[in-house]
Design a protein around this motif. Structure first.
Motif, PDB file in Angstrom:
ATOM      1  N   GLY A 215      41.356  40.874  30.186  1.00 14.94           N
ATOM      2  CA  GLY A 215      41.541  39.641  30.949  1.00 14.94           C
ATOM      3  C   GLY A 215      41.934  39.909  32.389  1.00 14.94           C
ATOM      4  O   GLY A 215      41.444  39.258  33.314  1.00 14.94           O
ATOM      5  N   GLY A 216      42.800  40.885  32.573  1.00 15.41           N
ATOM      6  CA  GLY A 216      43.216  41.240  33.936  1.00 15.41           C
ATOM      7  C   GLY A 216      42.073  41.811  34.755  1.00 15.41           C
ATOM      8  O   GLY A 216      41.920  41.504  35.940  1.00 15.41           O
ATOM      9  N   ILE A 217      41.238  42.647  34.115  1.00 15.05           N
ATOM     10  CA  ILE A 217      40.074  43.197  34.818  1.00 15.05           C
ATOM     11  C   ILE A 217      39.126  42.078  35.223  1.00 15.05           C
ATOM     12  O   ILE A 217      38.610  42.038  36.350  1.00 15.05           O
ATOM     13  CB  ILE A 217      39.347  44.215  33.913  1.00 15.05           C
ATOM     14  CG1 ILE A 217      40.212  45.468  33.738  1.00 15.05           C
ATOM     15  CG2 ILE A 217      37.983  44.586  34.499  1.00 15.05           C
ATOM     16  CD1 ILE A 217      39.654  46.460  32.735  1.00 15.05           C
ATOM     17  N   GLY A 218      38.898  41.129  34.307  1.00 13.58           N
ATOM     18  CA  GLY A 218      38.013  40.004  34.616  1.00 13.58           C
ATOM     19  C   GLY A 218      38.528  39.170  35.772  1.00 13.58           C
ATOM     20  O   GLY A 218      37.769  38.805  36.681  1.00 13.58           O
ATOM     21  N   ALA A 219      39.816  38.873  35.760  1.00 10.86           N
ATOM     22  CA  ALA A 219      40.402  38.087  36.852  1.00 10.86           C
ATOM     23  C   ALA A 219      40.283  38.830  38.178  1.00 10.86           C
ATOM     24  O   ALA A 219      39.969  38.240  39.220  1.00 10.86           O
ATOM     25  CB  ALA A 219      41.874  37.786  36.547  1.00 10.86           C
ATOM     26  N   GLY A 220      40.511  40.129  38.143  1.00 11.69           N
ATOM     27  CA  GLY A 220      40.406  40.927  39.367  1.00 11.69           C
ATOM     28  C   GLY A 220      38.990  40.972  39.912  1.00 11.69           C
ATOM     29  O   GLY A 220      38.774  40.923  41.130  1.00 11.69           O
TER      30      GLY A 220
ATOM     31  N   VAL B 285      43.426  26.438  21.207  1.00  6.92           N
ATOM     32  CA  VAL B 285      43.663  26.246  22.640  1.00  6.92           C
ATOM     33  C   VAL B 285      43.079  27.399  23.457  1.00  6.92           C
ATOM     34  O   VAL B 285      42.357  27.187  24.446  1.00  6.92           O
ATOM     35  CB  VAL B 285      45.178  26.102  22.923  1.00  6.92           C
ATOM     36  CG1 VAL B 285      45.437  26.110  24.426  1.00  6.92           C
ATOM     37  CG2 VAL B 285      45.711  24.829  22.302  1.00  6.92           C
ATOM     38  N   LEU B 286      43.342  28.618  23.040  1.00 11.75           N
ATOM     39  CA  LEU B 286      42.851  29.764  23.800  1.00 11.75           C
ATOM     40  C   LEU B 286      41.328  29.882  23.727  1.00 11.75           C
ATOM     41  O   LEU B 286      40.680  30.274  24.703  1.00 11.75           O
ATOM     42  CB  LEU B 286      43.507  31.049  23.294  1.00 11.75           C
ATOM     43  CG  LEU B 286      45.008  31.177  23.562  1.00 11.75           C
ATOM     44  CD1 LEU B 286      45.550  32.482  22.990  1.00 11.75           C
ATOM     45  CD2 LEU B 286      45.306  31.112  25.056  1.00 11.75           C
ATOM     46  N   ASP B 287      40.743  29.548  22.568  1.00 14.75           N
ATOM     47  CA  ASP B 287      39.278  29.579  22.456  1.00 14.75           C
ATOM     48  C   ASP B 287      38.635  28.568  23.395  1.00 14.75           C
ATOM     49  O   ASP B 287      37.641  28.868  24.077  1.00 14.75           O
ATOM     50  CB  ASP B 287      38.852  29.285  21.020  1.00 14.75           C
ATOM     51  CG  ASP B 287      39.117  30.465  20.083  1.00 14.75           C
ATOM     52  OD1 ASP B 287      39.366  31.574  20.605  1.00 14.75           O
ATOM     53  OD2 ASP B 287      39.079  30.271  18.856  1.00 14.75           O
ATOM     54  N   LEU B 288      39.172  27.355  23.452  1.00 17.18           N
ATOM     55  CA  LEU B 288      38.611  26.324  24.329  1.00 17.18           C
ATOM     56  C   LEU B 288      38.742  26.716  25.799  1.00 17.18           C
ATOM     57  O   LEU B 288      37.815  26.537  26.597  1.00 17.18           O
ATOM     58  CB  LEU B 288      39.308  24.983  24.068  1.00 17.18           C
ATOM     59  CG  LEU B 288      38.974  24.297  22.729  1.00 17.18           C
ATOM     60  CD1 LEU B 288      39.861  23.067  22.525  1.00 17.18           C
ATOM     61  CD2 LEU B 288      37.506  23.903  22.688  1.00 17.18           C
ATOM     62  N   ILE B 289      39.921  27.234  26.172  1.00  6.84           N
ATOM     63  CA  ILE B 289      40.118  27.654  27.563  1.00  6.84           C
ATOM     64  C   ILE B 289      39.184  28.809  27.917  1.00  6.84           C
ATOM     65  O   ILE B 289      38.589  28.841  29.006  1.00  6.84           O
ATOM     66  CB  ILE B 289      41.592  28.043  27.794  1.00  6.84           C
ATOM     67  CG1 ILE B 289      42.475  26.797  27.731  1.00  6.84           C
ATOM     68  CG2 ILE B 289      41.763  28.754  29.148  1.00  6.84           C
ATOM     69  CD1 ILE B 289      43.951  27.091  27.827  1.00  6.84           C
ATOM     70  N   GLY B 290      39.030  29.760  27.005  1.00  6.31           N
ATOM     71  CA  GLY B 290      38.129  30.884  27.243  1.00  6.31           C
ATOM     72  C   GLY B 290      36.695  30.431  27.453  1.00  6.31           C
ATOM     73  O   GLY B 290      36.005  30.906  28.365  1.00  6.31           O
ATOM     74  N   CYS B 291      36.229  29.497  26.616  1.00  7.12           N
ATOM     75  CA  CYS B 291      34.863  28.977  26.771  1.00  7.12           C
ATOM     76  C   CYS B 291      34.698  28.229  28.094  1.00  7.12           C
ATOM     77  O   CYS B 291      33.682  28.368  28.784  1.00  7.12           O
ATOM     78  CB  CYS B 291      34.527  28.054  25.601  1.00  7.12           C
ATOM     79  SG  CYS B 291      34.333  28.909  24.021  1.00  7.12           S
ATOM     80  N   TYR B 292      35.716  27.442  28.446  1.00  2.07           N
ATOM     81  CA  TYR B 292      35.674  26.686  29.703  1.00  2.07           C
ATOM     82  C   TYR B 292      35.558  27.622  30.902  1.00  2.07           C
ATOM     83  O   TYR B 292      34.697  27.442  31.777  1.00  2.07           O
ATOM     84  CB  TYR B 292      36.932  25.825  29.812  1.00  2.07           C
ATOM     85  CG  TYR B 292      37.230  25.305  31.194  1.00  2.07           C
ATOM     86  CD1 TYR B 292      36.524  24.237  31.724  1.00  2.07           C
ATOM     87  CD2 TYR B 292      38.225  25.894  31.974  1.00  2.07           C
ATOM     88  CE1 TYR B 292      36.792  23.762  33.002  1.00  2.07           C
ATOM     89  CE2 TYR B 292      38.504  25.422  33.248  1.00  2.07           C
ATOM     90  CZ  TYR B 292      37.782  24.356  33.759  1.00  2.07           C
ATOM     91  OH  TYR B 292      38.047  23.898  35.021  1.00  2.07           O
ATOM     92  N   ILE B 293      36.388  28.656  30.935  1.00 10.40           N
ATOM     93  CA  ILE B 293      36.372  29.591  32.061  1.00 10.40           C
ATOM     94  C   ILE B 293      35.045  30.349  32.106  1.00 10.40           C
ATOM     95  O   ILE B 293      34.454  30.550  33.175  1.00 10.40           O
ATOM     96  CB  ILE B 293      37.559  30.573  31.955  1.00 10.40           C
ATOM     97  CG1 ILE B 293      38.879  29.824  32.160  1.00 10.40           C
ATOM     98  CG2 ILE B 293      37.428  31.704  32.982  1.00 10.40           C
ATOM     99  CD1 ILE B 293      40.105  30.665  31.930  1.00 10.40           C
TER     100      ILE B 293
ATOM    101  N   GLY C 229      44.206  26.477  40.806  1.00 15.88           N
ATOM    102  CA  GLY C 229      43.375  26.371  39.608  1.00 15.88           C
ATOM    103  C   GLY C 229      44.176  26.506  38.323  1.00 15.88           C
ATOM    104  O   GLY C 229      43.726  26.086  37.246  1.00 15.88           O
ATOM    105  N   SER C 230      45.370  27.087  38.431  1.00 14.46           N
ATOM    106  CA  SER C 230      46.201  27.275  37.232  1.00 14.46           C
ATOM    107  C   SER C 230      47.006  26.035  36.864  1.00 14.46           C
ATOM    108  O   SER C 230      47.601  25.988  35.780  1.00 14.46           O
ATOM    109  CB  SER C 230      47.174  28.441  37.459  1.00 14.46           C
ATOM    110  OG  SER C 230      48.116  28.106  38.477  1.00 14.46           O
TER     111      SER C 230
END
Length: 322
Positions: A3-8, A60-68, A40-41
């Motif tokens: 997740g950190g690599i993706g955000a970076g 919750v995490l699955d929905l947020i992951g799909c949204y992002i 955005g957060s």
């Protein structure tokens, strides 16, 4: 870690791209795009505070992951880099337009004297100094983000005030980046950077004072200042890097500077929790304020490689990328 690599990757791509497209007013544009990383957060702060527990975290995490994934993947189709050295040889982007704002920005933020490769940038000594400054400043910012809600609850403020303080921090964190980016075109990047770091440091002492007085409004005010200072320094480093080292190797050079956030995350979050356990919140926030003052002193040492102080007071002729 993934997740950190993706955000970076998303962050670095967006910040470097906007700097390439808008070299004549880099501060304002970089600050505006940089701000999206903060405000955005905002919705997720309240989602995680009010609609997130051990009973629903999968959903919750699955929905947020799909949204992002959908939003970022969709935006990526519209991304396009300009060709290297894409401006005509007889038109310099830093002076294009000839208006007073561009002239002021050029005088305060003169262009790099040459296109520095990463190795050359490191050898100037300025890139390592920028790296150290961002390590310290980002560490204080991450500390505030990590412990502000917990400190508010420990003092006795209600969950709404705790979450709202974090929401205020996120909004001002984003807006502050845009405002400071614009301000740096007028004041100069270095002066604006030092100002922002000092505000961040003073806000840490203010949080202690607000907690001691048990004043919710004062606490929210210093959360405002902490959010402002805790985000506004990022676009300054993003704009300083091409100002000092040129645009041709900006992605790599800024990547080296921004890699300091890796170390910041370790001591801002991990070591921060150890300091809180040993010294309490007051001691930890006082240490964070002191670290900010050290970071501001380091930022004062920054100098544009290859250009003397006397030359910086003049409006030099820009050297186009080669």
């Amino acid at each position: 870690m993934i997740g950190g690599i993706g955000a970076g990757l998303v962050y670095a791509t967006c910040i470097n791209m906007v700097g390439k497209w808008f070299p004549e007013r880099r501060g304002a544009r970089t600050g505006f795009v940089n701000g999206g990383f903060a405000y955005g957060s905002l919705p997720f702060i309240f989602i995680f505070n009010y609609a997130f527990d051990t009973g629903n975290y999968h959903r919750v995490l699955d929905l947020i992951g799909c949204y992002i994934l959908i939003v970022v993947f969709g935006c990526a189709f519209f991304f396009k880099d300009p060709p290297q050295n894409w401006w005509p040889a007889d038109i310099d982007p830093l002076t294009y337009g000839g208006n007073d704002k561009s002239a002021t920005s050029l005088a305060k933020n003169p262009p790099a004297v040459k296109q520095f490769t990463p190795k050359e940038a490191i050898r100037t000594g300025m890139l390592p100094l920028m790296w150290l400054s961002i390590v310290l400043t980002a560490g204080v910012s991450i500390f505030g983000i990590s412990f502000q809600v917990d400190f508010a609850k420990d003092v006795g403020f209600g969950p709404l005030v705790a979450a709202s303080s974090m929401g205020i921090m996120a909004v001002i964190n984003g807006i502050g980046r845009a405002v400071v980016g614009w301000l740096s075109d007028l004041w100069g990047r270095k002066l604006t950077l030092v100002f922002v770091i000092l505000v961040l440091g003073l806000a840490q002492f203010g949080v202690i004072w607000a907690g001691h007085l048990r004043s919710e409004w004062l606490f929210l005010f210093f959360a405002f200042l902490s959010g402002f200072g805790g985000g506004a320094f990022y676009p300054m480093f993003a704009a300083l890097t091409p100002d000092y080292f040129g645009e041709n190797f900006n992605a790599t050079n800024y990547g080296l500077v921004y890699s300091g956030k890796l170390v910041s995350g370790l001591f801002g979050g991990g070591l921060g929790s150890m300091v809180v356990a040993a010294w309490g919140y007051n001691g930890a926030y006082a240490l964070a304020g002191g670290v900010s003052m050290v970071a501001a002193a380091i930022a004062l040492l920054l100098r544009q490689p290859g250009r003397g102080d006397r030359e910086l007071t003049q409006a030099p002729q820009p050297q186009p990328a080669t």
